[in-house]
Design a protein around this motif. Sequence first.
Motif, PDB file in Angstrom:
ATOM      1  N   LEU A 430      56.844  37.127 -28.385  1.00  0.00           N
ATOM      2  CA  LEU A 430      55.806  36.922 -29.399  1.00  0.00           C
ATOM      3  C   LEU A 430      54.512  37.627 -28.998  1.00  0.00           C
ATOM      4  CD1 LEU A 430      56.353  33.186 -30.404  1.00  0.00           C
ATOM      5  CD2 LEU A 430      56.823  35.214 -31.781  1.00  0.00           C
ATOM      6  N   LEU A 431      54.190  37.574 -27.710  1.00  0.00           N
ATOM      7  CA  LEU A 431      52.976  38.246 -27.240  1.00  0.00           C
ATOM      8  C   LEU A 431      53.094  39.763 -27.434  1.00  0.00           C
ATOM      9  CD1 LEU A 431      50.217  38.142 -25.870  1.00  0.00           C
ATOM     10  CD2 LEU A 431      51.377  38.092 -23.658  1.00  0.00           C
ATOM     11  N   ALA A 432      54.270  40.309 -27.093  1.00  0.00           N
ATOM     12  CA  ALA A 432      54.486  41.742 -27.276  1.00  0.00           C
ATOM     13  C   ALA A 432      54.434  42.125 -28.752  1.00  0.00           C
ATOM     14  CB  ALA A 432      55.833  42.151 -26.675  1.00  0.00           C
ATOM     15  N   ALA A 433      55.024  41.283 -29.610  1.00  0.00           N
ATOM     16  CA  ALA A 433      55.004  41.551 -31.056  1.00  0.00           C
ATOM     17  C   ALA A 433      53.585  41.505 -31.601  1.00  0.00           C
ATOM     18  CB  ALA A 433      55.896  40.548 -31.776  1.00  0.00           C
ATOM     19  N   SER A 434      52.784  40.567 -31.081  1.00  0.00           N
ATOM     20  CA  SER A 434      51.395  40.455 -31.544  1.00  0.00           C
ATOM     21  C   SER A 434      50.599  41.700 -31.179  1.00  0.00           C
ATOM     22  CB  SER A 434      50.737  39.209 -30.948  1.00  0.00           C
ATOM     23  OG  SER A 434      50.539  39.363 -29.540  1.00  0.00           O
ATOM     24  N   ARG A 435      50.947  42.314 -30.043  1.00  0.00           N
ATOM     25  CA  ARG A 435      50.266  43.549 -29.651  1.00  0.00           C
ATOM     26  C   ARG A 435      50.648  44.701 -30.589  1.00  0.00           C
ATOM     27  NH1 ARG A 435      51.220  47.511 -24.454  1.00  0.00           N
ATOM     28  NH2 ARG A 435      49.491  48.902 -24.897  1.00  0.00           N
ATOM     29  N   ILE A 436      51.965  44.800 -30.875  1.00  0.00           N
ATOM     30  CA  ILE A 436      52.446  45.890 -31.728  1.00  0.00           C
ATOM     31  C   ILE A 436      51.822  45.815 -33.117  1.00  0.00           C
ATOM     32  CG2 ILE A 436      54.496  46.851 -32.875  1.00  0.00           C
ATOM     33  CD1 ILE A 436      56.124  45.830 -30.441  1.00  0.00           C
ATOM     34  N   HIS A 437      51.698  44.603 -33.644  1.00  0.00           N
ATOM     35  CA  HIS A 437      51.255  44.437 -35.038  1.00  0.00           C
ATOM     36  C   HIS A 437      49.824  43.921 -35.161  1.00  0.00           C
ATOM     37  CE1 HIS A 437      55.320  45.319 -36.380  1.00  0.00           C
ATOM     38  NE2 HIS A 437      55.777  44.453 -35.480  1.00  0.00           N
ATOM     39  N   GLY A 438      49.114  43.848 -34.012  1.00  0.00           N
ATOM     40  CA  GLY A 438      47.695  43.511 -34.042  1.00  0.00           C
ATOM     41  C   GLY A 438      47.371  42.108 -34.499  1.00  0.00           C
ATOM     42  N   ASP A 439      48.245  41.150 -34.189  1.00  0.00           N
ATOM     43  CA  ASP A 439      47.996  39.744 -34.572  1.00  0.00           C
ATOM     44  C   ASP A 439      47.354  39.028 -33.392  1.00  0.00           C
ATOM     45  OD1 ASP A 439      48.161  37.000 -35.219  1.00  0.00           O
ATOM     46  OD2 ASP A 439      49.934  37.330 -36.445  1.00  0.00           O
ATOM     47  N   LEU A 440      46.016  39.006 -33.380  1.00  0.00           N
ATOM     48  CA  LEU A 440      45.275  38.437 -32.253  1.00  0.00           C
ATOM     49  C   LEU A 440      45.515  36.940 -32.112  1.00  0.00           C
ATOM     50  CD1 LEU A 440      43.271  38.786 -29.967  1.00  0.00           C
ATOM     51  CD2 LEU A 440      41.416  38.525 -31.627  1.00  0.00           C
ATOM     52  N   GLU A 441      45.575  36.227 -33.217  1.00  0.00           N
ATOM     53  CA  GLU A 441      45.759  34.770 -33.165  1.00  0.00           C
ATOM     54  C   GLU A 441      47.088  34.412 -32.507  1.00  0.00           C
ATOM     55  OE1 GLU A 441      46.184  30.939 -36.211  1.00  0.00           O
ATOM     56  OE2 GLU A 441      45.547  32.893 -36.989  1.00  0.00           O
ATOM     57  N   LEU A 442      48.147  35.124 -32.899  1.00  0.00           N
ATOM     58  CA  LEU A 442      49.463  34.875 -32.297  1.00  0.00           C
ATOM     59  C   LEU A 442      49.441  35.233 -30.806  1.00  0.00           C
ATOM     60  CD1 LEU A 442      52.477  34.196 -32.427  1.00  0.00           C
ATOM     61  CD2 LEU A 442      52.900  36.544 -33.204  1.00  0.00           C
ATOM     62  N   GLY A 443      48.773  36.334 -30.459  1.00  0.00           N
ATOM     63  CA  GLY A 443      48.691  36.749 -29.062  1.00  0.00           C
ATOM     64  C   GLY A 443      48.012  35.710 -28.194  1.00  0.00           C
ATOM     65  N   GLU A 444      46.893  35.161 -28.686  1.00  0.00           N
ATOM     66  CA  GLU A 444      46.175  34.139 -27.918  1.00  0.00           C
ATOM     67  C   GLU A 444      47.021  32.882 -27.756  1.00  0.00           C
ATOM     68  OE1 GLU A 444      41.521  35.144 -28.987  1.00  0.00           O
ATOM     69  OE2 GLU A 444      42.688  33.910 -30.370  1.00  0.00           O
ATOM     70  N   SER A 445      47.721  32.503 -28.840  1.00  0.00           N
ATOM     71  CA  SER A 445      48.575  31.313 -28.784  1.00  0.00           C
ATOM     72  C   SER A 445      49.720  31.511 -27.787  1.00  0.00           C
ATOM     73  CB  SER A 445      49.142  31.010 -30.175  1.00  0.00           C
ATOM     74  OG  SER A 445      50.086  29.967 -30.117  1.00  0.00           O
ATOM     75  N   ALA A 446      50.344  32.691 -27.856  1.00  0.00           N
ATOM     76  CA  ALA A 446      51.458  32.968 -26.950  1.00  0.00           C
ATOM     77  C   ALA A 446      50.987  32.972 -25.497  1.00  0.00           C
ATOM     78  CB  ALA A 446      52.109  34.307 -27.309  1.00  0.00           C
ATOM     79  N   LEU A 447      49.806  33.546 -25.246  1.00  0.00           N
ATOM     80  CA  LEU A 447      49.313  33.604 -23.868  1.00  0.00           C
ATOM     81  C   LEU A 447      49.023  32.213 -23.323  1.00  0.00           C
ATOM     82  CD1 LEU A 447      48.498  35.352 -21.476  1.00  0.00           C
ATOM     83  CD2 LEU A 447      46.167  35.354 -22.366  1.00  0.00           C
ATOM     84  N   ARG A 448      48.479  31.326 -24.156  1.00  0.00           N
ATOM     85  CA  ARG A 448      48.210  29.949 -23.686  1.00  0.00           C
ATOM     86  C   ARG A 448      49.487  29.289 -23.188  1.00  0.00           C
ATOM     87  NH1 ARG A 448      44.561  29.799 -28.106  1.00  0.00           N
ATOM     88  NH2 ARG A 448      46.136  28.826 -29.445  1.00  0.00           N
TER      89      ARG A 448
END
Length: 549
Positions: A430-448
């Motif tokens: 999910l974190l990698a997908a958020s990077r590819i598609h620029g979804d910052l909210e998903l990236g922050e959630s996945a990192l937590r």
Amino acid sequence: MIRSVSRLLSSPAFKEKFYEYKPIEPNLLSLLDHCSNFKHINQTHGFMVTRGLDQDNLLLSKFIDTCSILGFMDYGYSVFSLKTQPDIYLYNTIIKALSKTDYAEEAILLYNRIQIMGFRPDTYSFPSALKAVVHLSAFGVGKQIHGHAIRTGLDSDVHVATALIQMYSACGVILDARSLFDGMNFRDVASWNAMVAGCAKVGDADSACKLFEKMPERNVISWTAVIAGYAQVNRPSEAIEIFRRMQLEDVEPDEIAMLAALSACAHLGALELGEWIHNYIDKLGLHRIVPLNNALIDMYAKSGSIGKAIEVFENMKHRSVITWTTMVASLALHGLGREALQMFSRMEKARIKPNEVTFIAILSACSHVGLVDVGLWYFNSMRSHYQITPKIEHYGCMVDLLGRAGYLQEAKELVREMPFEANGAIWGSLLAASRIHGDLELGESALRHLIKLEPNNSGNYTLLSNIYAALGRWNEVGMVRKEMRDKGVKKIPGGSSIEMNNRVYDFVAGDKSHPQSAGIYEVLYQMNWQLKMAGYVPKECVGPFEYVE
């Protein structure tokens, strides 16, 4: 099956038929040596019954041993069950024959019956019973048998002690195995091998190697155990180094040693060395068992030579489900998703039933080429068509497939609905997908979630930092790096390797321990300068050894 065979053997029709049978071969031992199928076994048993030879415990032991070798243990056990006066030799034979089969529990029961019948277990009884313990992973029973050995005074026998070491090692109780080994008055090569293999089995490759170096005598099993031990703990360079020493000492490897060496080559991507081993296998004329071919396919695929992997596959006369799965996974690894799906269709036409690992390979293939609908169909058909319940690895593949294709909402929904707690691999997807598609909210959630599961994994922080950098949010980039420093998370330096003259050389960023590091860095400096002049590296990157994330 056993009861039905017993009824057949004791029926009047069976006895009448075989009393009329006139064997061509008069020598029973020769008959047994020439048995190759069930008909031969059946006829040989008839020869024994007509002459009363089935009452001879020694000859019956040989017959049961032949049944075991040919895979007709049901029949052999049924013949034994009709014996009214078995001796300890016959008991040992049947226990050994049953110990590594689905009837291992029967082997334990027969071992217990030895004492009930008034016999004293000997140095053959204990190792055979302990093999059954290993097959069943019945540690409690193994301890009881160890107690019996102590009471009979046979625990100090080298064969019994070796079997006990193997049992404790197989059950993961390596300290007890080592205590037995250290207390032995005499150790032969088999006992040394048992201890070396035991350490390797529990992942302690260093202890296995230290014992190996102390061995007064070694054989191919000794070398293979250390090679496999290093390969198992993902230390392929050491595995290959031991394999090379094995060659220098003129120890001829067997199929199992080759399997371990090929596994190490696959980890390293060492194509030249893998090809050399392939040629060496042909030169020695080693029997090309299916697992050896499977290892060759895996090695060629992971070393970048998918064509050679396909060649090995197509030349195989016999293929297992592992063969097909390895080929599907290899094609997926090379981005040949459609070819992987075609291979799976061939597998089904060959009537080979796929397993759980096969579907991980299939879903991975769909992910590589973005076949979302096809992946969903296979995922849903696992349970309905193949009666395979999806595991967390299959859900992880689906999350990766949806995430790569941009279906982020569907990926998050699948994570919420799956009957497992998401693991690091899923949150990482999910974190990698958020990077590819620029979804910052998903990236922050996945990192937590990832910080809780993998607090020291610097790659997770780097991914989020790259998302912030791509959006121009440099303050957040600084905050991420500060959080890494505050938590003591160190970034793992980048590394690479090259293969030259059948040797693999590893390089780590910033490492200057190599004796020729000055020359290596000089070449890097020149390369870096030329790239900058050609415009491939930003001019502001003034350092000769800086790398862009």
